[in-house]
Design a protein around this motif. Structure first.
Motif, mmCIF file in Angstrom:
data_model
loop_
_atom_site.group_PDB
_atom_site.id
_atom_site.type_symbol
_atom_site.label_atom_id
_atom_site.label_comp_id
_atom_site.label_asym_id
_atom_site.label_seq_id
_atom_site.Cartn_x
_atom_site.Cartn_y
_atom_site.Cartn_z
ATOM 1 N N ALA A 75 45.581 10.659 39.055
ATOM 2 C CA ALA A 75 46.075 11.881 38.415
ATOM 3 C C ALA A 75 46.309 11.691 36.918
ATOM 4 O O ALA A 75 46.652 12.642 36.225
ATOM 5 N N PHE A 94 38.675 15.393 53.410
ATOM 6 C CA PHE A 94 39.710 14.940 52.467
ATOM 7 C C PHE A 94 39.195 15.031 51.042
ATOM 8 O O PHE A 94 39.951 15.299 50.121
ATOM 9 N N GLN A 111 51.959 11.475 45.099
ATOM 10 C CA GLN A 111 50.742 12.296 45.095
ATOM 11 C C GLN A 111 49.835 12.022 46.289
ATOM 12 O O GLN A 111 49.299 12.943 46.904
ATOM 13 N N ARG A 112 49.609 10.760 46.583
ATOM 14 C CA ARG A 112 48.597 10.432 47.581
ATOM 15 C C ARG A 112 49.146 10.531 49.003
ATOM 16 O O ARG A 112 48.484 11.082 49.894
ATOM 17 N N ASP A 114 38.633 1.743 40.689
ATOM 18 C CA ASP A 114 39.987 1.331 40.323
ATOM 19 C C ASP A 114 40.027 0.446 39.080
ATOM 20 O O ASP A 114 41.110 0.225 38.531
ATOM 21 N N PRO A 126 43.525 2.045 37.763
ATOM 22 C CA PRO A 126 44.287 1.148 38.638
ATOM 23 C C PRO A 126 45.660 1.690 39.055
ATOM 24 O O PRO A 126 46.235 1.202 40.016
ATOM 25 N N ILE A 127 46.157 2.687 38.338
ATOM 26 C CA ILE A 127 47.514 3.180 38.607
ATOM 27 C C ILE A 127 47.502 4.513 39.335
ATOM 28 O O ILE A 127 48.173 4.678 40.356
ATOM 29 N N SER A 128 46.730 5.469 38.811
ATOM 30 C CA SER A 128 46.783 6.821 39.390
ATOM 31 C C SER A 128 45.524 7.604 39.074
ATOM 32 O O SER A 128 45.063 7.610 37.930
ATOM 33 N N ALA A 143 46.631 -1.607 32.118
ATOM 34 C CA ALA A 143 46.455 -2.094 33.498
ATOM 35 C C ALA A 143 44.966 -2.171 33.834
ATOM 36 O O ALA A 143 44.524 -3.081 34.553
ATOM 37 N N ARG A 149 42.905 -5.225 35.566
ATOM 38 C CA ARG A 149 42.190 -5.053 36.828
ATOM 39 C C ARG A 149 40.687 -5.286 36.645
ATOM 40 O O ARG A 149 40.034 -5.881 37.509
ATOM 41 N N ALA A 178 53.081 -3.188 37.417
ATOM 42 C CA ALA A 178 52.001 -2.241 37.726
ATOM 43 C C ALA A 178 52.169 -1.682 39.133
ATOM 44 O O ALA A 178 51.870 -0.512 39.396
ATOM 45 N N ASP A 197 46.860 -1.455 47.738
ATOM 46 C CA ASP A 197 46.880 -1.534 46.283
ATOM 47 C C ASP A 197 48.222 -1.143 45.683
ATOM 48 O O ASP A 197 48.443 -1.378 44.494
ATOM 49 N N ALA A 236 52.889 6.647 42.135
ATOM 50 C CA ALA A 236 51.790 7.617 42.223
ATOM 51 C C ALA A 236 51.359 7.797 43.676
ATOM 52 O O ALA A 236 51.072 8.914 44.125
ATOM 53 N N LYS A 264 49.312 13.953 50.210
ATOM 54 C CA LYS A 264 47.963 14.505 50.379
ATOM 55 C C LYS A 264 47.340 13.995 51.688
ATOM 56 O O LYS A 264 46.732 14.765 52.438
ATOM 57 N N PHE A 265 47.508 12.703 51.959
ATOM 58 C CA PHE A 265 46.960 12.165 53.215
ATOM 59 C C PHE A 265 47.668 12.766 54.437
ATOM 60 O O PHE A 265 47.015 13.166 55.405
ATOM 61 N N LEU A 323 54.398 1.328 39.273
ATOM 62 C CA LEU A 323 53.725 2.546 38.809
ATOM 63 C C LEU A 323 52.748 3.068 39.856
ATOM 64 O O LEU A 323 52.716 4.264 40.154
ATOM 65 N N ARG A 324 51.953 2.166 40.418
ATOM 66 C CA ARG A 324 50.973 2.601 41.409
ATOM 67 C C ARG A 324 51.662 3.124 42.668
ATOM 68 O O ARG A 324 51.221 4.104 43.267
ATOM 69 N N PRO A 338 47.964 -3.897 42.696
ATOM 70 C CA PRO A 338 47.150 -2.971 41.898
ATOM 71 C C PRO A 338 46.215 -3.674 40.919
ATOM 72 O O PRO A 338 45.267 -3.049 40.430
#
Lengths: 248, 248
Positions: B130, B67, A150-151, B122, B126-128, B139, B143, A139, A122, A146, A154-155, A142-143, A126
């Motif tokens: 957070a 997780f 952030q992700r 999503d 769709p973006i975050s 967005a 989506r 888009a 995604d 993030a 975390k993973f 931006l995704r 996205p």
């Protein structure tokens, strides 16, 4: 090693030719198991391969239909969903723990890798899988930001904690399972798609990189990675290298 | 019914209080099985409940970390990932087929429901994850349109085909499995989130609606749905009703 309850002589994998994609997670389990499999769509179209083979499998294999490839055919049984196929093969080929709880833990890890893979997909799609990347690039930027900020940490932090919790050398302790094999592909994919972001973040999880290397050095995996059966990442698959989606 | 190999007297579920969310798929399996479970975070904070209980579970339950919630604790075993928990409980409580292949088919369906749920999430994020919905509404509209117009009909058509392929009355034929229970929640969620789009599309899959009703009428499910344990959908969960994301 095939165990006594393997009913069919070989497996048939149906997955889009030309990309490693989600099919690669299935291939890695078959390869590490030394289990013969026919990668149907990678045969020439004149021999029943090509994209048409996947379309036919989606439309007309007997039994429960599949929503999407990869699809595994084992004799009369046809199953789909990447994590499900990996768990099924892992259970058959000594790549799952031998206990009910252990198998559930392996599937938990496998599904967390699936979530990671879906989020990576995604980053370049996205809005819609029916549109080209170029139509949703704004888009996507931006995704992807993030995801990277952030992700992805975390993973990576999660799998590092999982490895620590077991004491290693594998995700679940003493024995390699299907989720270790899938983690190799996920880490290689992240490095391919986000080389700058990955280089920075990977420094914080050295044990995870050692696990990745340990999987890559397993004899059958090493032989596979060096073989023509292994396909390179490219910009038609899940892990795509678009410089504008990576860190600055 | 609990089977003889159920090791623990009861299950502990850890999931965010205040929304049905992904925890609801787990609850439905426990409820239909008649399996006692403690919904830990729904207890008062003074009794160890609340969001803090989920945070504590993520940080400090023994064994393999999770997780994200839902998390199920069964004696010394702690497992996560919604589909995995549903399959684990299904296997224990006669809500999975009795064969290797049948269990894999149930998990295939369960994972396709997971994919649907992730895509619904999503549509509003769709973006975050957070950011608030309001920060990514433009967005989200794009989506959601792609989801309603392309993905939702594909998912509904798929589950309808799956039901046809088995001959019914359940997704896999003669016996209800954990995926049937999860499909109920997914269909109710789609109807909640996209009432106009769902009303139009559902006309094309009448057998699927009959399956939904058949699940809802199972005695323990019906009792659960009428009980205060059942939480309503709302705009903090996965299935959110934002009129601007539904069809015109």
């Amino acid at each position: 090693m095939p165990t006594a309850n393997v009913a069919a002589d070989h497996y048939e994998l149906y997955y889009w030719p030309g990309i490693p994609g989600r099919g690669e997670f299935v291939r890695l389990v078959c390869e590490d198991a030394g289990a013969p499999y026919l990668d149907v769509a990678r045969r020439p179209a004149s021999e029943g391969g090509g994209e048409a083979a996947v379309v036919r499998a989606l439309e007309s294999l007997p039994g429960l239909p599949a929503f999407a490839p990869p699809i595994l055919r084992v004799g009369a049984l046809v199953i789909a969903q990447t994590a499900n196929i990996c768990g099924f093969l892992g259970d058959r080929h000594d790549l799952s723990p031998g206990t009910e709880g252990g198998r559930a833990q392996a599937m938990q890890l496998q599904l967390t890798i699936s979530d990671l893979v879906a989020e990576v997909h995604d980053t370049h799609h996205p809005i819609s899988t029916a549109q080209y990347y170029e139509e949703q690039r704004d888009a996507a930027k931006l995704r992807a930001a993030a995801f990277r900020d952030q992700r992805m940490p975390k993973f990576l932090g999660y799998f590092d904690r999982a490895l620590q919790s077991s004491g290693g050398p594998w995700l679940l302790g003493d024995a390699c399972c299907h989720a270790d094999l899938s983690l190799l592909q996920a880490l290689l994919g992240l490095e391919y798609a986000f080389p700058r972001a990955f280089a920075r973040q990977a420094r914080r999880v050295p044990e995870l990189l050692r696990l990745r290397d340990r999987v890559a050095e397993r004899p059958r995996i090493a032989a596979y990675l060096a073989s023509p059966r292994r396909q390179a990442f490219n910009e038609h698959g899940i892990f795509r290298r678009y410089p504008e989606l990576d860190a600055a």
